[in-house]
Scaffold this motif. Structure first.
Motif, short mmCIF file in Angstrom:
data_model
loop_
_atom_site.label_atom_id
_atom_site.label_comp_id
_atom_site.label_asym_id
_atom_site.label_seq_id
_atom_site.Cartn_x
_atom_site.Cartn_y
_atom_site.Cartn_z
N ALA A 46 54.83 46.05 53.98
CA ALA A 46 53.49 45.44 55.28
C ALA A 46 52.27 46.36 54.27
CB ALA A 46 53.72 46.52 56.50
N ALA A 47 50.75 45.77 54.99
CA ALA A 47 49.62 46.28 54.42
C ALA A 47 48.96 46.44 55.53
CB ALA A 47 49.76 44.46 53.56
N ASP A 48 48.42 47.31 54.80
CA ASP A 48 47.11 48.09 55.47
C ASP A 48 45.91 48.46 54.37
OD1 ASP A 48 47.55 51.43 56.94
OD2 ASP A 48 45.90 49.77 57.83
N PRO A 49 44.91 47.35 54.97
CA PRO A 49 43.24 47.90 54.55
C PRO A 49 42.77 49.42 54.88
CG PRO A 49 43.52 46.83 56.61
CD PRO A 49 44.21 46.81 56.35
N LEU A 50 43.43 49.65 55.09
CA LEU A 50 42.66 50.62 55.87
C LEU A 50 43.12 52.31 55.47
CD1 LEU A 50 42.57 50.07 60.02
CD2 LEU A 50 40.37 50.15 58.16
N TYR A 51 41.78 53.37 55.18
CA TYR A 51 41.79 54.43 54.17
C TYR A 51 42.88 55.56 55.70
CZ TYR A 51 39.10 53.78 50.66
OH TYR A 51 38.76 53.44 49.60
N ARG A 52 43.92 56.11 55.18
CA ARG A 52 44.89 56.40 56.11
C ARG A 52 45.32 58.46 55.18
NH1 ARG A 52 45.12 54.24 60.80
NH2 ARG A 52 45.49 51.66 60.28
N VAL A 53 45.62 59.22 56.44
CA VAL A 53 46.24 60.72 56.07
C VAL A 53 47.56 60.57 56.25
CG1 VAL A 53 46.87 62.68 56.00
CG2 VAL A 53 44.35 62.10 57.05
N SER A 54 48.02 59.74 56.31
CA SER A 54 49.45 59.31 56.08
C SER A 54 49.86 57.47 57.05
CB SER A 54 50.39 59.62 57.43
OG SER A 54 51.77 59.47 57.14
N CYS A 55 50.35 57.51 56.05
CA CYS A 55 51.07 56.05 55.62
C CYS A 55 51.91 55.79 56.48
CB CYS A 55 50.79 54.90 55.01
SG CYS A 55 51.36 55.73 52.47
N LEU A 56 53.24 56.30 57.08
CA LEU A 56 54.24 56.20 57.71
C LEU A 56 54.31 55.92 59.10
CD1 LEU A 56 56.01 58.90 55.30
CD2 LEU A 56 56.30 56.57 55.16
N ARG A 57 53.11 55.70 59.23
CA ARG A 57 53.51 54.80 61.27
C ARG A 57 53.37 53.31 60.94
NH1 ARG A 57 49.54 58.62 63.62
NH2 ARG A 57 48.57 56.60 64.20
N GLU A 58 54.20 53.15 61.88
CA GLU A 58 54.32 51.65 61.93
C GLU A 58 53.11 50.84 62.63
OE1 GLU A 58 58.09 50.09 64.72
OE2 GLU A 58 57.23 48.33 64.10
N SER A 59 52.96 51.46 63.02
CA SER A 59 51.50 50.76 64.24
C SER A 59 50.50 50.80 63.06
CB SER A 59 51.47 51.70 65.53
OG SER A 59 50.69 53.52 65.56
N GLN A 60 50.76 51.29 61.99
CA GLN A 60 48.92 51.14 60.95
C GLN A 60 49.11 49.37 60.62
OE1 GLN A 60 50.16 54.24 59.04
NE2 GLN A 60 48.83 55.97 59.72
N TYR A 61 50.47 49.06 60.63
CA TYR A 61 50.22 47.91 59.63
C TYR A 61 50.74 47.15 61.10
CZ TYR A 61 51.84 51.22 56.00
OH TYR A 61 52.27 52.32 55.54
N LYS A 62 49.81 45.70 60.39
CA LYS A 62 49.47 44.35 61.50
C LYS A 62 50.42 43.11 60.52
CE LYS A 62 44.94 42.76 60.91
NZ LYS A 62 45.49 41.45 59.56
N ASP A 63 49.79 43.49 58.93
CA ASP A 63 50.89 42.22 58.30
C ASP A 63 51.99 42.06 58.00
OD1 ASP A 63 47.35 42.02 57.71
OD2 ASP A 63 48.32 40.16 58.81
N TRP A 64 53.46 41.85 58.15
CA TRP A 64 54.11 42.20 57.61
C TRP A 64 55.26 40.87 56.71
CZ3 TRP A 64 57.34 46.57 58.64
CH2 TRP A 64 56.57 47.78 59.54
N GLY A 65 56.12 41.36 55.83
CA GLY A 65 56.88 39.82 54.96
C GLY A 65 58.11 40.23 55.60
#
Length: 125
Positions: free
Chosen positions: A97-116
């Motif tokens: 999945a892809a996420d364009p935002l700057y984050r501290v953590s990237c392991l939350r499913e809700s952070q992603y809106k585009d998926w393979g």
């Protein structure tokens, strides 16, 4: 529009290795963090690993630390999770999945809106 193509799944024996791929297209690859998640039928999707867009750092779920390594190839717009010492409990459909935002953590499913579309990994003897 971001498009993600996951591949590389298959059948592997316990203790074996597998490398998945996620090719990203339609956007500027360097502007996106990429996450890997997995899901067993009947269970919630869980985080595996991810790369942060802000600094390229890598994060891993506790269940895969020391066994999985994620790498990012900006030239080929691809993220590769190298999965070693695979266990039967690693059996799942793996999604990127892809996420364009700057984050501290990237392991939350809700952070992603585009998926393979997912690729199946089966660990069995």
């Amino acid at each position: 529009e971001v498009q993600l193509q996951a591949s590389g799944g298959g059948l592997v024996q316990p203790g074996g290795s597998l490398r998945l791929s996620c090719v990203v297209s339609g956007v500027i690859f360097e502007h996106y963090g990429i996450g890997w998640f997995r899901q067993v039928p009947g269970k919630e999707r869980e985080a595996v690993s991810c790369t942060l867009v802000n600094d390229g750092s890598l994060q891993y779920a506790d269940s895969v630390k020391g066994r999985f390594t994620i790498s990012r190839d900006n030239a080929n717009h691809t993220v590769y999770p190298q999965m070693n010492d695979l266990k039967p409990e690693d059996t799942a459909v793996y999604y990127c999945a892809a996420d364009p935002l700057y984050r501290v953590s990237c392991l939350r499913e809700s952070q992603y809106k585009d998926w393979g579309q997912g690729t199946l990994v089966t660990v069995s003897s």
